[in-house]
Design a protein around this motif. Structure first.
Motif, PDB file in Angstrom:
ATOM      1  N   GLU A   1       0.810  -1.322   0.206  1.00  0.00           N
ATOM      2  CA  GLU A   1      -0.113  -0.087  -0.051  1.00  0.00           C
ATOM      3  C   GLU A   1       0.841   1.259   0.032  1.00  0.00           C
ATOM      4  O   GLU A   1       0.612   2.206  -0.812  1.00  0.00           O
ATOM      5  CB  GLU A   1      -0.839   0.054   1.124  1.00  0.00           C
ATOM      6  CG  GLU A   1      -2.021  -1.053   1.115  1.00  0.00           C
ATOM      7  CD  GLU A   1      -2.881  -1.423   2.346  1.00  0.00           C
ATOM      8  OE1 GLU A   1      -3.922  -1.745   2.207  1.00  0.00           O
ATOM      9  OE2 GLU A   1      -2.212  -0.909   3.467  1.00  0.00           O
ATOM     10  N   ILE A   2       1.887   1.222   0.916  1.00  0.00           N
ATOM     11  CA  ILE A   2       2.950   2.609   0.944  1.00  0.00           C
ATOM     12  C   ILE A   2       3.407   2.609  -0.413  1.00  0.00           C
ATOM     13  O   ILE A   2       3.667   3.819  -0.936  1.00  0.00           O
ATOM     14  CB  ILE A   2       3.656   2.223   2.056  1.00  0.00           C
ATOM     15  CG1 ILE A   2       3.241   2.584   3.409  1.00  0.00           C
ATOM     16  CG2 ILE A   2       4.974   2.948   1.820  1.00  0.00           C
ATOM     17  CD1 ILE A   2       4.178   2.179   4.561  1.00  0.00           C
TER      18      ILE A   2
ATOM     19  N   ASP B   1       6.907  11.200   4.708  1.00  0.00           N
ATOM     20  CA  ASP B   1       6.128  10.877   6.003  1.00  0.00           C
ATOM     21  C   ASP B   1       5.412   9.546   5.833  1.00  0.00           C
ATOM     22  O   ASP B   1       4.496   9.444   5.447  1.00  0.00           O
ATOM     23  CB  ASP B   1       5.063  12.194   6.367  1.00  0.00           C
ATOM     24  CG  ASP B   1       4.515  11.885   7.574  1.00  0.00           C
ATOM     25  OD1 ASP B   1       5.109  11.250   8.773  1.00  0.00           O
ATOM     26  OD2 ASP B   1       3.323  12.136   7.779  1.00  0.00           O
ATOM     27  N   ILE B   2       6.178   8.590   6.564  1.00  0.00           N
ATOM     28  CA  ILE B   2       6.000   7.222   6.309  1.00  0.00           C
ATOM     29  C   ILE B   2       5.480   6.860   7.466  1.00  0.00           C
ATOM     30  O   ILE B   2       5.937   6.722   8.421  1.00  0.00           O
ATOM     31  CB  ILE B   2       6.805   6.334   5.645  1.00  0.00           C
ATOM     32  CG1 ILE B   2       7.554   7.146   4.241  1.00  0.00           C
ATOM     33  CG2 ILE B   2       6.410   4.924   5.371  1.00  0.00           C
ATOM     34  CD1 ILE B   2       8.697   6.378   3.693  1.00  0.00           C
ATOM     35  N   VAL B   3       4.106   6.010   7.673  1.00  0.00           N
ATOM     36  CA  VAL B   3       3.638   5.343   8.703  1.00  0.00           C
ATOM     37  C   VAL B   3       3.420   3.893   8.174  1.00  0.00           C
ATOM     38  O   VAL B   3       2.336   3.477   7.775  1.00  0.00           O
ATOM     39  CB  VAL B   3       2.281   5.920   9.220  1.00  0.00           C
ATOM     40  CG1 VAL B   3       1.673   5.524  10.537  1.00  0.00           C
ATOM     41  CG2 VAL B   3       2.286   7.413   9.433  1.00  0.00           C
ATOM     42  N   PRO B   4       4.281   3.058   8.266  1.00  0.00           N
ATOM     43  CA  PRO B   4       4.266   1.834   7.885  1.00  0.00           C
ATOM     44  C   PRO B   4       3.443   0.705   9.149  1.00  0.00           C
ATOM     45  O   PRO B   4       3.288   1.331  10.012  1.00  0.00           O
ATOM     46  CB  PRO B   4       5.759   1.291   8.125  1.00  0.00           C
ATOM     47  CG  PRO B   4       6.625   2.106   9.034  1.00  0.00           C
ATOM     48  CD  PRO B   4       5.920   3.356   9.017  1.00  0.00           C
TER      49      PRO B   4
ATOM     50  N   ALA C   1       7.904  -6.152  -1.735  1.00  0.00           N
ATOM     51  CA  ALA C   1       6.653  -5.609  -1.942  1.00  0.00           C
ATOM     52  C   ALA C   1       6.356  -4.108  -2.099  1.00  0.00           C
ATOM     53  O   ALA C   1       5.534  -3.840  -2.756  1.00  0.00           O
ATOM     54  CB  ALA C   1       5.654  -6.020  -0.848  1.00  0.00           C
ATOM     55  N   GLU C   2       7.135  -3.475  -1.645  1.00  0.00           N
ATOM     56  CA  GLU C   2       6.899  -1.828  -1.355  1.00  0.00           C
ATOM     57  C   GLU C   2       7.525  -1.489  -2.746  1.00  0.00           C
ATOM     58  O   GLU C   2       6.700  -0.587  -3.512  1.00  0.00           O
ATOM     59  CB  GLU C   2       7.777  -1.207  -0.242  1.00  0.00           C
ATOM     60  CG  GLU C   2       7.582   0.283  -0.227  1.00  0.00           C
ATOM     61  CD  GLU C   2       8.025   1.060   0.700  1.00  0.00           C
ATOM     62  OE1 GLU C   2       8.482   2.157   0.960  1.00  0.00           O
ATOM     63  OE2 GLU C   2       8.356   0.169   1.626  1.00  0.00           O
TER      64      GLU C   2
ATOM     65  N   GLY D   1       4.041   5.557  -5.902  1.00  0.00           N
ATOM     66  CA  GLY D   1       4.113   5.526  -7.185  1.00  0.00           C
ATOM     67  C   GLY D   1       3.046   6.089  -7.682  1.00  0.00           C
ATOM     68  O   GLY D   1       3.078   6.906  -8.727  1.00  0.00           O
ATOM     69  N   TYR D   2       1.718   6.241  -7.286  1.00  0.00           N
ATOM     70  CA  TYR D   2       0.810   7.019  -7.660  1.00  0.00           C
ATOM     71  C   TYR D   2       0.487   8.336  -7.707  1.00  0.00           C
ATOM     72  O   TYR D   2       0.363   9.181  -8.460  1.00  0.00           O
ATOM     73  CB  TYR D   2      -0.695   6.281  -7.125  1.00  0.00           C
ATOM     74  CG  TYR D   2      -1.954   6.793  -7.688  1.00  0.00           C
ATOM     75  CD1 TYR D   2      -2.342   6.031  -8.875  1.00  0.00           C
ATOM     76  CD2 TYR D   2      -2.454   7.929  -7.382  1.00  0.00           C
ATOM     77  CE1 TYR D   2      -3.623   6.399  -9.532  1.00  0.00           C
ATOM     78  CE2 TYR D   2      -3.796   8.366  -8.204  1.00  0.00           C
ATOM     79  CZ  TYR D   2      -4.483   7.581  -9.093  1.00  0.00           C
ATOM     80  OH  TYR D   2      -5.403   7.998  -9.860  1.00  0.00           O
ATOM     81  N   LEU D   3       0.977   9.002  -6.359  1.00  0.00           N
ATOM     82  CA  LEU D   3       1.154  10.344  -6.213  1.00  0.00           C
ATOM     83  C   LEU D   3       2.453  11.017  -6.555  1.00  0.00           C
ATOM     84  O   LEU D   3       2.181  12.166  -6.918  1.00  0.00           O
ATOM     85  CB  LEU D   3       1.161  10.453  -4.510  1.00  0.00           C
ATOM     86  CG  LEU D   3      -0.029   9.841  -3.738  1.00  0.00           C
ATOM     87  CD1 LEU D   3       0.029  10.056  -2.363  1.00  0.00           C
ATOM     88  CD2 LEU D   3      -1.602  10.896  -4.138  1.00  0.00           C
ATOM     89  N   LEU D   4       3.327  10.216  -6.809  1.00  0.00           N
ATOM     90  CA  LEU D   4       4.721  10.846  -7.391  1.00  0.00           C
ATOM     91  C   LEU D   4       4.916  10.360  -8.817  1.00  0.00           C
ATOM     92  O   LEU D   4       6.042  10.453  -9.339  1.00  0.00           O
ATOM     93  CB  LEU D   4       5.650  10.754  -6.523  1.00  0.00           C
ATOM     94  CG  LEU D   4       5.510  11.233  -4.912  1.00  0.00           C
ATOM     95  CD1 LEU D   4       6.881  10.909  -4.317  1.00  0.00           C
ATOM     96  CD2 LEU D   4       5.207  12.588  -5.114  1.00  0.00           C
ATOM     97  N   ALA D   5       3.921   9.730  -9.360  1.00  0.00           N
ATOM     98  CA  ALA D   5       4.308   8.865 -10.849  1.00  0.00           C
ATOM     99  C   ALA D   5       4.887   9.884 -11.686  1.00  0.00           C
ATOM    100  O   ALA D   5       5.951   9.506 -12.422  1.00  0.00           O
ATOM    101  CB  ALA D   5       3.069   8.584 -11.380  1.00  0.00           C
ATOM    102  N   SER D   6       4.593  11.053 -11.864  1.00  0.00           N
ATOM    103  CA  SER D   6       5.471  12.061 -12.962  1.00  0.00           C
ATOM    104  C   SER D   6       6.587  12.544 -12.481  1.00  0.00           C
ATOM    105  O   SER D   6       7.623  12.612 -12.988  1.00  0.00           O
ATOM    106  CB  SER D   6       4.589  13.336 -13.372  1.00  0.00           C
ATOM    107  OG  SER D   6       4.280  14.085 -12.185  1.00  0.00           O
TER     108      SER D   6
END
Length: 471
Positions: free
Chosen positions: A49-50, A194-197, A102-103, A55-60
């Motif tokens: 998910e992280i 800001d990562i909350v694993p 996986a990440e 990848g989705y939010l920072l794709a470009s």
């Protein structure tokens, strides 16, 4: 057994990702925003998910960063990008544990969901580029009896210090770091993660789009571990069965609750890639440490009062002899030794008063200890190699190389307790780099023109965990 498990998981992950919509449940709680030249991104959940959120939010941004690293690596190694993808597949991926595999796959899935033609081999090669190009490839070519291209040499990156006790204004830890890199890399090294694993500690760190570790390595976790580093110059060596450095660095940030745990995680499976001098603090105990992570030698020094400065110079005599052969501690013209002298001078001048304001001044300092004058160039703590007529033979940096200090970050123990730090995009001193006149004056760097842009300095800005736009 682990390699078999990894291969099985990899086979499962390499299936084509389903096209995700903005309402994809994997994006729950994830968000991003822009502030003062930085891209802040909040990621939360399981490893996949992280990764997908990243990848989705920072794709470009990831696609742009990959284009830059591909250009840089293929130019310097004189090898096509598939060469680096093959190394990622054969040398790096089999040594990545399932959580981070996986990440990484999640990042590829997220980028593909936004329509970018990027797969997991690209993402792994991007993450490993710091250790593959200047560490693995020279080692590999040496094993084959071949000479490595001159540009493939352990680089000099960064100026830093960490201080505590009698050295600081409040007796607690202060840490500072400027990322040195090629400007084409550095102008893109402006992400706050800001990562909350699901497991391990909450992480706040700077980084670059597509990387699961900081890369230039500045950050703090919810256990109060504060970290940064600078590279060891002229390093040679590689352990082909070791764990990639980017995996160990991320794992240490995520799972270390003490200095001892951080050191153990960095030493475990050390492959020699991206060899650094690590500056580590524990805000809970107010202790600081200096880990010189070579391959043959990994000495650790700890202090409950005092400081460590770091600017790409090895210290331990055994490490210098065996891990960084050729390093000359007496060559004061070199940027490593000149910055070492100036770093010591600055900290000694401000002993007992060091705080985040002085930390910003340290990172912005332009005094050349070799020429004994103020000049923003290759030997200043705030590096401006693009205006320096002197080369740096230690890492094959030519005159007027468009590289130097590209960001600054500072933090004290109080900020670490609240998971925050202050950062500046661009030169820590606030000066701008403008690409067009530079390229006109130095056509030897025209090959960088497709990706080299203006690098304008932003203000010093504070970023915190769970921050939202406007705060």
């Amino acid at each position: 057994m682990r390699l078999c498990l990894t291969a099985c998981i990899l086979a499962a992950f390499t299936s084509t990702a389903a096209l995700a919509q903005p309402a994809d449940p994997r994006l729950k709680n994830a968000y991003t925003f822009q502030k003062d030249g930085w891209t802040y991104v909040h990621l939360e959940g399981s490893p996949s998910e992280i990764g997908f959120q990243h990848g989705y939010l920072l794709a470009s941004d990831i696609a742009d960063n990959l284009k830059t690293i591909e250009l840089e690596n293929t130019h310097e190694a004189n090898k096509p990008w598939p060469y680096f993808r093959t190394i990622a597949k054969d040398q790096i991926m089999p040594r990545i544990e399932p959580e981070y595999l996986a990440e990484l796959q999640g990042i590829a899935d997220g980028v593909q969901a936004k329509g970018e033609n990027i797969d997991i081999l690209d993402i792994v090669a991007l993450n490993a580029h710091l250790e593959v190009s200047d560490y693995y490839i020279p080692w590999l070519l040496k094993q084959q009896g071949k000479a490595a291209p001159a540009a493939l040499v352990a680089p000099g990156r960064c100026s830093a210090f960490i201080a505590t006790g009698s050295a600081t204004k409040d007796g607690k830890i202060v840490i500072a770091h400027s990322n040195w890199s090629a400007y084409m890399e550095g102008e893109r090294w402006t992400t706050v993660f800001d990562i909350v694993p699901a497991k391990g500690n909450h992480i706040l760190m700077d980084g670059s789009p597509g990387l699961i570790h900081s890369g230039d390595d500045f950050g703090v976790n919810s256990a109060g571990i504060m970290i940064t580093e600078t590279t060891l110059p002229m390093f040679q060596g590689w352990n082909p069965s070791g764990i990639p450095e980017f995996i160990r660095a991320r794992k240490a940030m995520q799972y270390a609750n003490t200095i001892d745990q951080f050191v153990a995680l960095m030493r475990e499976g050390n492959n020699g890639g991206y060899a650094n001098s690590w500056l580590v603090g524990d805000r809970k105990t107010n202790e600081i440490a200096y880990l010189e992570l070579g391959l043959k030698h990994t000495p650790l020094t700890r202090k409950s009062t005092g400081y460590f400065v770091s600017a790409n110079f090895p210290v331990n005599p055994d490490l210098i002899r065996d891990d960084t052969p050729g390093f000359d501690i007496h060559n004061m013209k070199s940027t490593m030794n000149a910055r070492h002298v100036r770093a010591e001078e600055f900290v000694q001048q401000h002993m007992g008063q060091l705080d985040t304001n002085l930390a910003e001044q340290y990172l912005s300092d332009h005094y050349d200890s070799y020429e004994h004058k103020v000049v923003a160039a290759r030997r200043s703590l705030c590096g401006h190699e693009d205006v320096s007529k002197d080369p740096e033979p230690a890492w094959d940096s030519p005159p007027f190389s468009p590289s130097g200090a590209v960001t600054g970050k500072v933090m004290d123990a109080s900020m670490a307790e609240h998971m925050s730090f202050t950062a500046r995009a661009g030169h820590p001193c606030g000066e701008d780099f403008i690409a067009a006149p530079f390229l006109a004056a130095h056509p030897e760097f025209t090959w960088q023109a497709p990706v080299l842009h203006d690098m304008k300095a932003g203000p010093w800005s504070t970023f915190s965990a769970a921050q939202h736009p406007g705060s």
